[in-house]
Design a protein around this motif. Structure first.
Motif, PDB file in Angstrom:
ATOM      1  N   UNK A 229     -92.143 -50.754  35.106  1.00 14.89           N
ATOM      2  CA  UNK A 229     -92.465 -49.507  35.798  1.00 14.89           C
ATOM      3  C   UNK A 229     -91.214 -48.867  36.401  1.00 14.89           C
ATOM      4  N   UNK A 230     -90.327 -49.688  36.941  1.00 15.25           N
ATOM      5  CA  UNK A 230     -89.171 -49.170  37.656  1.00 15.25           C
ATOM      6  C   UNK A 230     -87.869 -49.178  36.860  1.00 15.25           C
ATOM      7  N   UNK A 231     -87.841 -49.874  35.719  1.00 17.61           N
ATOM      8  CA  UNK A 231     -86.575 -49.992  34.999  1.00 17.61           C
ATOM      9  C   UNK A 231     -86.782 -50.459  33.561  1.00 17.61           C
ATOM     10  N   UNK A 232     -85.762 -50.212  32.768  1.00 15.89           N
ATOM     11  CA  UNK A 232     -85.664 -50.783  31.432  1.00 15.89           C
ATOM     12  C   UNK A 232     -84.642 -51.904  31.537  1.00 15.89           C
ATOM     13  N   UNK A 233     -85.017 -53.077  31.077  1.00 16.52           N
ATOM     14  CA  UNK A 233     -84.151 -54.243  31.179  1.00 16.52           C
ATOM     15  C   UNK A 233     -83.804 -54.754  29.788  1.00 16.52           C
TER      16      UNK A 233
ATOM     17  N   UNK B 281     -77.181 -47.134  35.285  1.00 16.76           N
ATOM     18  CA  UNK B 281     -77.637 -48.521  35.286  1.00 16.76           C
ATOM     19  C   UNK B 281     -76.581 -49.490  35.765  1.00 16.76           C
ATOM     20  N   UNK B 282     -76.926 -50.762  35.643  1.00 19.61           N
ATOM     21  CA  UNK B 282     -76.026 -51.845  36.029  1.00 19.61           C
ATOM     22  C   UNK B 282     -75.940 -52.840  34.882  1.00 19.61           C
ATOM     23  N   UNK B 283     -74.760 -53.392  34.696  1.00 18.19           N
ATOM     24  CA  UNK B 283     -74.539 -54.394  33.658  1.00 18.19           C
ATOM     25  C   UNK B 283     -73.885 -55.611  34.304  1.00 18.19           C
TER      26      UNK B 283
ATOM     27  N   UNK C 127     -81.549 -50.401  33.555  1.00 17.11           N
ATOM     28  CA  UNK C 127     -81.471 -48.943  33.575  1.00 17.11           C
ATOM     29  C   UNK C 127     -82.653 -48.434  34.396  1.00 17.11           C
ATOM     30  N   UNK C 128     -82.393 -47.687  35.481  1.00 15.61           N
ATOM     31  CA  UNK C 128     -83.522 -47.173  36.272  1.00 15.61           C
ATOM     32  C   UNK C 128     -84.418 -46.272  35.429  1.00 15.61           C
ATOM     33  N   UNK C 129     -85.701 -46.440  35.567  1.00 21.97           N
ATOM     34  CA  UNK C 129     -86.683 -45.683  34.767  1.00 21.97           C
ATOM     35  C   UNK C 129     -86.528 -44.177  34.961  1.00 21.97           C
ATOM     36  N   UNK C 130     -86.148 -43.739  36.131  1.00 17.51           N
ATOM     37  CA  UNK C 130     -86.060 -42.307  36.398  1.00 17.51           C
ATOM     38  C   UNK C 130     -85.064 -41.600  35.467  1.00 17.51           C
ATOM     39  N   UNK C 131     -84.027 -42.311  35.011  1.00 13.34           N
ATOM     40  CA  UNK C 131     -83.038 -41.682  34.135  1.00 13.34           C
ATOM     41  C   UNK C 131     -83.483 -41.656  32.680  1.00 13.34           C
ATOM     42  N   UNK C 132     -84.568 -42.319  32.363  1.00 13.76           N
ATOM     43  CA  UNK C 132     -84.962 -42.434  30.962  1.00 13.76           C
ATOM     44  C   UNK C 132     -86.181 -41.578  30.601  1.00 13.76           C
ATOM     45  N   UNK C 133     -86.712 -40.852  31.558  1.00 13.01           N
ATOM     46  CA  UNK C 133     -87.889 -40.033  31.295  1.00 13.01           C
ATOM     47  C   UNK C 133     -87.512 -38.801  30.466  1.00 13.01           C
ATOM     48  N   UNK C 134     -88.472 -38.281  29.759  1.00 11.48           N
ATOM     49  CA  UNK C 134     -88.271 -37.004  29.078  1.00 11.48           C
ATOM     50  C   UNK C 134     -88.112 -35.922  30.138  1.00 11.48           C
ATOM     51  N   UNK C 135     -87.384 -34.879  29.782  1.00 15.01           N
ATOM     52  CA  UNK C 135     -87.301 -33.803  30.749  1.00 15.01           C
ATOM     53  C   UNK C 135     -86.010 -33.150  30.854  1.00 15.01           C
TER      54      UNK C 135
END
Length: 159
Positions: free
Chosen positions: A94-98, A133-135, A151-159
């Motif tokens: 919900x909050x991130x892509x890992x 994101x963070x690595x 990667x925070x989910x907010x940066x990966x949304x369409x828009x």
């Protein structure tokens, strides 16, 4: 200096727009499965790919960056690790892509990727940074390598 910065920005924009056909036609998961299958067949590395969640609604920039990041980790494993076994896990929360990539190879004495002849890890770091994101790279000589990316989910949304 401004002209140089503009040129770099333009090159980055052009390279970001280059999307592998399989990624465009079939999506991120299929593209990553294909790479993993090719490596398993051709590089004598037992490569396990797992994923959780949906990835078909990500914007194209995020999709390309995620693909390129994983592609570079796998390229490094094939070229440098001497590994017989590796794994890739992609998970959408919900909050991130890992992303987690690990191998049982020789490891790196400099996990920051500071090499005179390579740009792979610096390129990965830059893409992760652009996605806010963070690595984290854990490796030591003789003990394999594990790369964790969030990667925070907010940066990966369409828009």
């Amino acid at each position: 200096k401004n002209s140089f910065d503009d040129t770099i920005s333009e090159i980055r924009r052009i390279s970001n727009d280059l999307m592998p056909a399989v990624l465009l036609e079939f999506g991120l998961i299929t593209a990553l499965k294909n790479i993993c299958e090719e490596i398993t067949e051709n590089a004598a590395i037992n490569l396990e790919f797992t994923h959780q969640g949906k990835f078909n609604d990500l914007n194209s920039r995020t999709t390309i960056y995620l693909f390129r990041i994983v592609q570079e980790t796998l390229n490094n494993i094939v070229k440098h690790s001497g590994s017989g076994k590796a794994s890739v896990n992609l998970e959408r929360r919900k909050e991130a892509i890992c992303i987690s990539v690990s191998d049982n190879g020789r490891g790196m004495s400099q996990p920051d990727g500071i090499r005179s002849n390579g740009s792979g890890i610096p390129n990965m770091r830059e893409r992760v940074r652009l996605l806010k994101g963070k690595i984290d790279i854990e490796s030591s000589h003789g003990s394999g390598t594990k790369i964790e990316i969030v990667i925070p989910e907010i940066t990966s949304q369409n828009g």
